[in-house]
Design an enzyme around this catalytic site. Structure first.
Site, short mmCIF file in Angstrom:
data_model
loop_
_atom_site.label_atom_id
_atom_site.label_comp_id
_atom_site.label_asym_id
_atom_site.label_seq_id
_atom_site.Cartn_x
_atom_site.Cartn_y
_atom_site.Cartn_z
N HIS A 168 -13.94 -1.31 -5.20
CA HIS A 168 -14.99 -0.89 -4.35
C HIS A 168 -15.32 0.72 -4.72
O HIS A 168 -14.60 1.28 -5.56
CB HIS A 168 -14.97 -1.26 -2.96
CG HIS A 168 -13.73 -0.93 -2.53
ND1 HIS A 168 -13.04 0.30 -2.69
CD2 HIS A 168 -12.61 -1.88 -1.99
CE1 HIS A 168 -12.03 0.27 -1.94
NE2 HIS A 168 -11.53 -0.95 -1.71
N VAL A 206 -11.89 7.11 0.66
CA VAL A 206 -13.41 6.95 0.73
C VAL A 206 -13.84 6.05 2.11
O VAL A 206 -13.21 4.93 2.11
CB VAL A 206 -13.63 6.55 -0.51
CG1 VAL A 206 -15.44 6.23 -0.52
CG2 VAL A 206 -13.37 7.31 -1.80
N GLN A 218 2.30 3.29 1.37
CA GLN A 218 2.69 2.93 0.08
C GLN A 218 2.76 4.14 -0.93
O GLN A 218 3.76 4.14 -1.87
CB GLN A 218 1.40 1.97 -0.47
CG GLN A 218 1.53 1.80 -1.86
CD GLN A 218 0.38 0.90 -2.14
OE1 GLN A 218 0.28 -0.46 -1.98
NE2 GLN A 218 -0.85 1.33 -2.56
N ARG A 271 -10.74 -5.92 1.75
CA ARG A 271 -10.45 -6.86 3.15
C ARG A 271 -11.84 -6.89 3.96
O ARG A 271 -12.00 -7.56 4.84
CB ARG A 271 -9.28 -6.84 3.86
CG ARG A 271 -7.94 -7.24 2.99
CD ARG A 271 -6.77 -7.27 3.88
NE ARG A 271 -5.90 -7.96 3.27
CZ ARG A 271 -5.03 -7.28 2.53
NH1 ARG A 271 -4.70 -6.08 2.37
NH2 ARG A 271 -3.94 -7.93 2.01
N ASP A 306 -3.58 4.04 1.61
CA ASP A 306 -2.27 3.38 1.99
C ASP A 306 -1.09 4.44 2.20
O ASP A 306 -0.33 4.61 0.85
CB ASP A 306 -1.95 2.05 0.68
CG ASP A 306 -3.37 1.11 0.90
OD1 ASP A 306 -3.09 0.25 1.51
OD2 ASP A 306 -4.26 1.36 0.11
N MET A 345 -5.52 -4.53 -7.00
CA MET A 345 -5.51 -5.97 -6.75
C MET A 345 -6.92 -6.35 -7.15
O MET A 345 -7.31 -7.34 -6.79
CB MET A 345 -4.97 -6.10 -5.37
CG MET A 345 -3.67 -5.78 -5.21
SD MET A 345 -2.81 -7.04 -4.06
CE MET A 345 -3.68 -6.44 -2.61
N GLY A 346 -7.78 -5.41 -7.68
CA GLY A 346 -9.23 -6.10 -8.03
C GLY A 346 -9.99 -5.85 -6.65
O GLY A 346 -9.82 -5.29 -5.68
N GLY A 352 -13.75 3.06 -3.29
CA GLY A 352 -12.60 3.72 -3.30
C GLY A 352 -12.02 3.73 -4.62
O GLY A 352 -11.23 4.68 -4.86
N HIS A 353 -11.99 2.43 -5.25
CA HIS A 353 -11.37 2.34 -6.29
C HIS A 353 -12.04 3.28 -7.21
O HIS A 353 -11.54 3.94 -8.43
CB HIS A 353 -11.49 0.99 -6.96
CG HIS A 353 -10.59 -0.13 -5.91
ND1 HIS A 353 -11.25 -1.18 -5.24
CD2 HIS A 353 -9.31 -0.10 -5.71
CE1 HIS A 353 -10.18 -1.68 -4.59
NE2 HIS A 353 -9.08 -1.16 -4.90
P1 AMP Z 1 -5.96 -2.23 -3.47
O1 AMP Z 1 -6.72 -2.86 -4.64
O2 AMP Z 1 -6.29 -2.54 -2.22
O3 AMP Z 1 -4.11 -2.60 -3.79
O4 AMP Z 1 -5.87 -0.82 -3.67
C1 AMP Z 1 -5.67 -0.09 -5.06
C2 AMP Z 1 -5.74 1.31 -4.74
O5 AMP Z 1 -6.86 1.70 -4.32
C3 AMP Z 1 -4.64 1.92 -3.90
O6 AMP Z 1 -4.03 3.10 -4.48
C4 AMP Z 1 -5.39 2.14 -2.67
O7 AMP Z 1 -4.65 3.19 -1.97
C5 AMP Z 1 -6.57 2.53 -2.99
N1 AMP Z 1 -7.90 2.32 -2.24
C6 AMP Z 1 -7.95 1.37 -1.42
N2 AMP Z 1 -8.84 1.79 -0.63
C7 AMP Z 1 -9.29 2.94 -0.71
C8 AMP Z 1 -10.30 3.63 0.09
N3 AMP Z 1 -10.85 3.52 0.89
N4 AMP Z 1 -10.37 5.15 -0.59
C9 AMP Z 1 -9.27 5.64 -1.52
N5 AMP Z 1 -8.56 4.58 -2.26
C10 AMP Z 1 -8.43 3.50 -1.59
#
Ligand code: AMP
Length: 281
Positions: free
Chosen positions: A38, A180, A157, A191, A154, A34-35, A40-41
């Site tokens: 960071h 991460v 999910q 968030r 998630d 969802m952009g 993690g992405h």
């Molecule tokens: P989001 O943009 O929050 O919808 O997340 C997109 C993808 O990044 C999803 O598969 C999340 O599970 C993953 N994601 C979000 N935060 C982290 C994190 N801290 N470490 C690893 N993957 C993450």
């Protein structure tokens, strides 16, 4: 090589064609996001790069997965920085459709997450997983990746997407990637930028609780040790703390053996955070 930005379906078809992606050509891995990208992405993108010739990142804040009182309108949107991150990580395609392009005004059909979509996280966010699965299936159909990488952050999910792929015979391999964290334990999340410095400090109780729980040996001990940490932090409003089977998200009761997930969701100020750790029993 430059990132190809596809703003709609036609752009995506052109991008796939120009990169030679297809049944007897180059392989493609998709990282749906969802952009507000960071670290993690970034780690998901790196994992995707190791597993396919090209990586596509989708950036779409999906209105279907937000409840009426959730943060859809204020969700962070940082498209220009996201593009730089994607270029930096060697992403080939960024797919960033508009909501109008994704959802026809008269659309009728969507994916139901079933009973599993109504438990744990789904109990607090009615309809959330229906919205997630609907957009993920659409992204799979549009991007046509060989593999798709999702974060274990998630965890429900990821379990729901695996369930959908199995139940609907979706021809995509789903890969889970580790969570991460910041050096102090906080799981990275788009968030987190809502948190004030004080709230950020309070939010550390979530990962602290999970790590304390992970030192337990039985479900009761694990939940008790994690609960004690959360109870000691008055700034944390707990939605749930559960120990579950990672595939079904049903509770791991005393006597349970094998892989489990200790998952927490809580509000810190106005921000709702989720986190989890894997535990082998
Ligand atoms: P989001 O943009 O929050 O919808 O997340 C997109 C993808 O990044 C999803 O598969 C999340 O599970 C993953 N994601 C979000 N935060 C982290 C994190 N801290 N470490 C690893 N993957 C993450």
């Amino acid at each position: 090589m430059d990132v190809i930005v596809a703003g709609d379906r036609a752009g995506l078809v052109k991008a796939r064609h120009s990169l030679g992606i297809g049944p007897s050509g180059a392989t493609l891995a998709l990282v749906p996001t969802m952009g507000a990208l960071h670290e993690g992405h970034r780690s998901l993108i790196r994992s995707a790069r190791e597993q396919a010739d090209h990586v596509a990142v989708s950036i779409f804040v999906n209105p279907l997965q937000f409840g009426p009182n959730e943060d859809f309108s204020r969700y962070p949107r940082t498209f220009d920085v996201d593009l730089e991150i994607c270029a930096d990580e060697g992403v080939s395609i960024v797919f960033a459709p508009s909501a109008d392009d994704m959802y026809a005004k008269d659309r009728q059909v969507s994916v139901s997450a079933g009973q599993m979509g109504t438990i744990v996280e789904g109990a607090f966010r009615p309809g959330h997983f229906d919205g997630v699965l609907t957009v993920v299936l659409k992204l799979f159909n549009l991007v046509q990746p060989d593999i798709a990488v999702f974060g274990r952050k998630d965890a429900q999910q990821l379990a729901m997407i695996r369930r959908m792929v199995a139940d609907l015979d979706v021809p995509v391999s789903v890969v889970g990637a580790p969570t991460v964290r910041e050096a102090d334990g906080l799981a990275l999340s788009s968030r987190n930028r809502y948190l004030s410095p004080h709230e950020r400090h309070t939010a550390l109780a979530l990962s602290r609780a999970l790590f304390a729980g992970a030192r337990g040996r039985t479900p009761a001990e694990i939940l008790g040790q994690a609960r004690a940490v959360l109870d000691a932090e008055p700034g944390v409003a707990l939605d749930y703390l559960v120990l579950v089977d990672p595939a079904t998200f049903t509770e791991a009761e005393n006597g349970y053996q094998g892989e489990a997930v200790l998952a927490v969701a809580a509000r810190v100020g106005a921000t709702r955070l989720i986190d989890n750790v894997a535990i082998t029993l």
